[in-house]
Design a protein around this motif. Structure first.
Motif, PDB file in Angstrom:
ATOM      1  N   LEU A  38     -53.830  34.547   7.302  1.00  0.00           N
ATOM      2  CA  LEU A  38     -54.139  35.901   7.790  1.00  0.00           C
ATOM      3  C   LEU A  38     -54.665  36.814   6.667  1.00  0.00           C
ATOM      4  N   TYR A  39     -54.304  36.481   5.429  1.00  0.00           N
ATOM      5  CA  TYR A  39     -54.784  37.308   4.302  1.00  0.00           C
ATOM      6  C   TYR A  39     -56.241  37.026   3.964  1.00  0.00           C
ATOM      7  N   ALA A  41     -63.286  40.066   2.677  1.00  0.00           N
ATOM      8  CA  ALA A  41     -64.047  41.322   2.865  1.00  0.00           C
ATOM      9  C   ALA A  41     -63.976  42.181   1.609  1.00  0.00           C
ATOM     10  N   LEU A  42     -62.781  42.290   1.037  1.00  0.00           N
ATOM     11  CA  LEU A  42     -62.589  43.098  -0.169  1.00  0.00           C
ATOM     12  C   LEU A  42     -63.425  42.550  -1.322  1.00  0.00           C
ATOM     13  N   GLN A  73     -74.280  54.533  -2.552  1.00  0.00           N
ATOM     14  CA  GLN A  73     -74.755  54.041  -3.865  1.00  0.00           C
ATOM     15  C   GLN A  73     -76.194  53.551  -3.778  1.00  0.00           C
ATOM     16  N   TRP A 114     -70.464  43.645  -4.185  1.00  0.00           N
ATOM     17  CA  TRP A 114     -71.672  44.405  -3.829  1.00  0.00           C
ATOM     18  C   TRP A 114     -71.711  45.754  -4.572  1.00  0.00           C
ATOM     19  N   LEU A 115     -70.583  46.465  -4.509  1.00  0.00           N
ATOM     20  CA  LEU A 115     -70.555  47.796  -5.133  1.00  0.00           C
ATOM     21  C   LEU A 115     -70.713  47.712  -6.651  1.00  0.00           C
ATOM     22  N   VAL A 157     -67.175  43.241  -0.668  1.00  0.00           N
ATOM     23  CA  VAL A 157     -67.502  44.660  -0.880  1.00  0.00           C
ATOM     24  C   VAL A 157     -67.491  45.002  -2.367  1.00  0.00           C
ATOM     25  N   SER A 206     -60.019  43.799   7.938  1.00  0.00           N
ATOM     26  CA  SER A 206     -61.264  43.313   7.321  1.00  0.00           C
ATOM     27  C   SER A 206     -62.442  44.202   7.729  1.00  0.00           C
ATOM     28  N   PRO A 222     -59.263  36.780   5.704  1.00  0.00           N
ATOM     29  CA  PRO A 222     -60.395  37.673   6.067  1.00  0.00           C
ATOM     30  C   PRO A 222     -60.417  38.988   5.281  1.00  0.00           C
ATOM     31  N   PRO A 223     -59.278  39.749   5.187  1.00  0.00           N
ATOM     32  CA  PRO A 223     -59.365  40.990   4.397  1.00  0.00           C
ATOM     33  C   PRO A 223     -59.677  40.731   2.930  1.00  0.00           C
TER      34      PRO A 223
END
Lengths: 416, 425
Positions: free
Chosen positions: A5-6, A12-13, B22, A19-20, A16, B8, A8-9
């Protein structure tokens, strides 16, 4: 909880974040490189860059005779500037040297040439200002003729540079300046355009001519004044350009006594006194007041205004301190002792936008008050100090006023 | 599992939001970089060789020249400045101009020498020393703004800046930002931390206006970050910083994009641009305006900046230009006021334009101002002009105004006029 369950987040984290961070790195890299490129570009523009105009560089190495310098190719220069090619510092120096070597008529012709070339207003304006400065120094009459078509236009810097230049010329060569001005008046160039019929521009020029002409021919000044409409003669003395030449003081006084209403005479003398402060400080003004034999009331008005003006000048230049105040007080004691304390107080008023700050002004006042105990000093200072931020300290100071009625009045005004 | 997916999605949405913001910054940084590269190429240099290796800017031939003779020149000029200031406290303004002109030719090291000589001089007092130092820095600021700023910060107490010091800072920042936006911006941010006195609306406006000449879009994007208390100065600084048709166009494009952020600022800047353009050759300005294709709203904002004080001898041209572009009531007010002021300042020129212009809304609006200004001085003529308006409330109002002014000048004639036109007493 199942570990799956951990996923997908976490994914995603991670996505992201990657990317940032990569965006941030790209931004930093672009900014860093841009900065470096700009620094190189600035260095090139201020240096003797590869695009230097050979004729300008050559000019720098030669002497200042026109014949030894290549003529300036204005078309080529305008073309370069129009394409955004800024002149390097060396090129600018060379160009200015060439301009300095040109005669008045050559500069005049060059002004006409650049007037029709395609270049930005800013580039043309800069070139023009260099040319006009040299034309004014070498051939003032040509300079005046050049500016005449802008005589009634109050837009832009020429609206004050032109009258200033006339004033300088009149100070150095009053006969030539008078002849030129008289010709222009005869040609109708200084006719009033306003509905009120006021000769605004002519009065301005007459006032600027007056000190120079007065030094060589006071009778001619009188003739000029009487040629003005009667109701406008006194206005000549309100223009603020009374930079008298040594020896003209008494002639000036006679004119003021003859053409300015009695009540306005101290104001005309004050105007002259203010320009004397620039030339020779308090001493010069004191001598002027002695020489022209003013009445005690006139002396009081002129001295008070001159002292305040001088302190204001010092304040503008950031030099107002106890020494400047003591110097002013010593002079006022000789000129008009009754006004000395009030003038001191008023000249130290904090208007909130200049150095020194209120605390330092307050300290000067307190130190002086400890010596003199004068109510007038405190009243002069507090009467003008109406800024809310100073109120508390002002009220403490006001408590030191001995005269009960005066103290109550000041406290009331501070408490509003 | 649902909660996991929801979390998510929230993370992705947040990432998307910040990423989008950004991305805008990245786009701007990329565009600015491309422009810098293009400028470097236009100067005959290779951006790659300069930026890749991170070299410092070139040492110049000037740096290698004989420093001794440059020092001698600087010392000689310092001597002249000191003697100018010590004779009659520098009241010879003609000489002052010559000396300022010579200061423009000095490089930063020479100006440092001049300042050192001034500081060491025993011929002048502290006030004169301070003033001459300021003048030297002012001269430096025109061609070497960065050096002027550095020297000023080194040699002055920032907390006790005089008005001339403040002028030098703003002038230098604007010039430098026009040459090197990032350099000036970084300097401003860095020194602002140590010297909060430097961070004023005026200095912020100077940086933004300087950048606006290079990259108006980037300049406007800084407005939010800079947090100005009053943007009026900024609007006029930006409008007066641009000086070529290309720069006007770039500014206009950026303002159109910025409209959604601060419509009031855009309005004021357009007004400022009008004021600035009215100083220039009318025909050239008209050509640019027709290429700019201003919207109705933009024309209204632009016209706010037009007044007699900037249009002067071109007032008639501007009235003709505005004639079919503004709503009738706004046009009438603008024209009436401008013509009134024009008539007071130059009644002959205003009269010639009135006589030469065709009948129609422009002329009717102008009659208001022309007759109104004439009334106190030439009431009879004012009355004749007022009577050229079509009958109605507006004409009656003007006739009453003319009559009131006439009464003060010539009561008998005014009474006859009132009787003829049934104006009462």
């Amino acid at each position: 909880m199942k570990p799956i369950l951990y996923l997908p987040p976490a994914a995603a984290l991670a996505a992201v974040s990657i990317w940032l961070i990569s965006q941030q790195r790209s931004i930093s890299a672009f900014e860093k490189e841009t900065l470096l490129l700009r620094e190189h570009l600035t260095a090139v523009r201020h240096a003797e860059g590869p695009a230097a105009d050979p004729s300008l560089v050559a000019a720098r190495n030669g002497n200042r005779k026109t014949g030894d310098l290549d003529p300036i190719d204005w078309k080529a220069l305008a073309g370069k500037m129009a394409k955004g090619g800024n002149l390097s510092h060396t090129q600018r120096i060379s160009l200015r040297e060439k301009l300095s070597a040109m005669s008045g008529p050559e500069l005049n012709a060059a002004l006409a040439e650049i007037a029709v070339l395609g270049m930005s207003q800013m580039d043309r304006g800069e070139l023009k200002s260099w040319m006009l400065l040299r034309l004014k120094q070498k051939a003032p009459e040509l300079y005046m003729d050049h500016c005449m078509d802008r005589i009634h236009d109050s837009r832009g810097s020429l609206s004050w540079e032109f009258p200033n230049a006339f004033e300088q010329w009149a100070g150095k060569d009053p006969a030539a300046a008078t002849a030129w001005f008289t010709r222009q008046i005869a040609a109708g160039k200084f006719e009033s355009k306003s509905l009120e019929g006021k000769y605004t521009t002519r009065l301005d020029f007459e006032a600027r001519l007056l000190p120079g002409l007065l030094a060589i021919d006071p009778a001619a000044v009188k003739r000029r004044i009487t040629a003005l409409p009667e109701d406008q003669r006194k206005l000549l003395f309100q223009q603020g350009y009374t930079r008298l030449q040594p020896g003209s003081e008494k002639s000036f006084t006679s004119l003021v006594r003859e053409y300015v209403p009695e009540k306005q005479q101290p104001s005309a003398f004050t105007s002259a006194a203010k320009t004397m402060l620039h030339q020779g400080g308090y001493e010069k003004v004191g001598k002027f007041l002695d020489d022209i034999e003013v009445s005690p009331a006139e002396r009081r008005t002129i001295a008070t205004n001159a002292a305040s003006y001088q302190i204001d000048l010092i304040e503008r230049q950031g030099g107002l301190d106890m020494a400047a105040v003591v110097k002013m007080r010593e002079w006022m004691t000789r000129q008009s002792p009754d006004e000395m304390e009030t003038t001191t107080g008023r000249s130290l008023v904090d208007r909130g936008h200049r150095s020194p700050p209120f605390e330092k002004r307050l300290k000067i006042i307190e130190d002086l008050h400890a010596q003199s105990g004068s109510d007038e000093l405190l009243i002069g200072f507090l009467d003008g100090n109406q800024l809310p931020k100073n109120r508390e300290a002002s009220l403490v100071l006001a408590a030191k006023i001995n005269d009960e009625t005066k103290r109550a009045k000041i406290v009331k005004s501070l408490s509003r | 599992m649902k909660a996991s997916l929801a979390l998510s999605l929230i993370l992705l949405a947040l990432g998307g939001f910040f990423g989008w913001r950004q991305h805008e910054r990245l786009k701007l940084a990329r565009e600015t970089h491309h422009r810098a590269e293009a400028e470097v190429r236009a100067s005959g240099l290779s951006p790659e060789s300069l930026a890749t290796f991170g070299k410092q800017p070139f040492s110049t031939r000037r740096d290698r020249e004989d420093t001794a003779s440059k020092t001698t020149t600087a010392k000689a000029l310092a001597g002249e400045l000191i003697s100018w200031k010590s004779v009659a406290a520098g009241s010879d303004t003609d000489r002052a101009e010559e000396l300022m002109d010579q200061l423009l030719d000095l490089n930063p090291n020479q100006i440092k020498t001049v300042i050192a000589e001034i500081q060491a001089s025993t011929e002048i007092d502290n006030l004169a020393r301070k003033h001459l130092t300021e003048l030297s820095l002012n001269g430096l600021s025109w061609n070497h703004p960065q050096a002027a700023l550095e020297l000023l910060i080194e040699s002055s107490d920032v907390a006790k800046m005089t008005p001339l010091d403040q002028h030098i800072i703003s002038n230098s920042l604007q010039k430098w930002a026009g040459e090197n936006p990032l350099g000036a911006l970084n300097w401003f941010r860095k020194h602002g931390e140590n010297h909060p006195e430097l961070i004023t609306d005026r200095t912020k406006a100077a940086v933004i206006a300087g950048i606006a000449t290079q990259d108006p879009k980037q300049a406007l994007s800084l407005i939010g970050e800079m947090k100005l208390e009053n943007k009026d100065t900024l609007a006029s600084s930006v409008a007066f910083a641009v000086s070529t048709p290309d720069e006007y166009t770039a500014l206009l494009t950026a303002l159109r994009d910025f409209e959604k952020n601060d419509a009031e600022f855009v309005k004021k800047t357009l007004g400022g641009l009008a004021y600035r353009l009215a100083y220039q050759d009318f025909e050239a300005t008209k050509t640019w305006l027709s290429s700019a294709k201003l919207s109705d709203q933009e024309i209204r904002s632009f016209s706010e900046g037009l007044s007699y004080s900037c249009t002067q001898a071109d007032t008639g041209h501007w009235i003709d230009w505005l004639a079919d572009k503004l709503p009738a009531d706004q046009f009438s007010k603008k024209v009436g006021k401008s013509v009134w002021e024009w008539t007071e300042a130059d009644y002959k020129a205003a009269g010639e334009w009135m006589n030469g212009s065709a009948d129609g809304p422009s002329k009717e609006a102008a009659v208001w101002g022309y007759a109104g200004a004439l009334a106190s001085h030439q009431p009879e003529s004012a009355a004749q002009w007022a009577l050229t308006l079509p009958e109605g409330k507006e004409r009656d109002k003007l006739l009453k105004g003319v009559h009131a002014a006439w009464k003060k000048k010539d009561p008998a004639a005014a009474a006859g006029f009132a009787l003829e036109h049934r104006l009462g007493n």
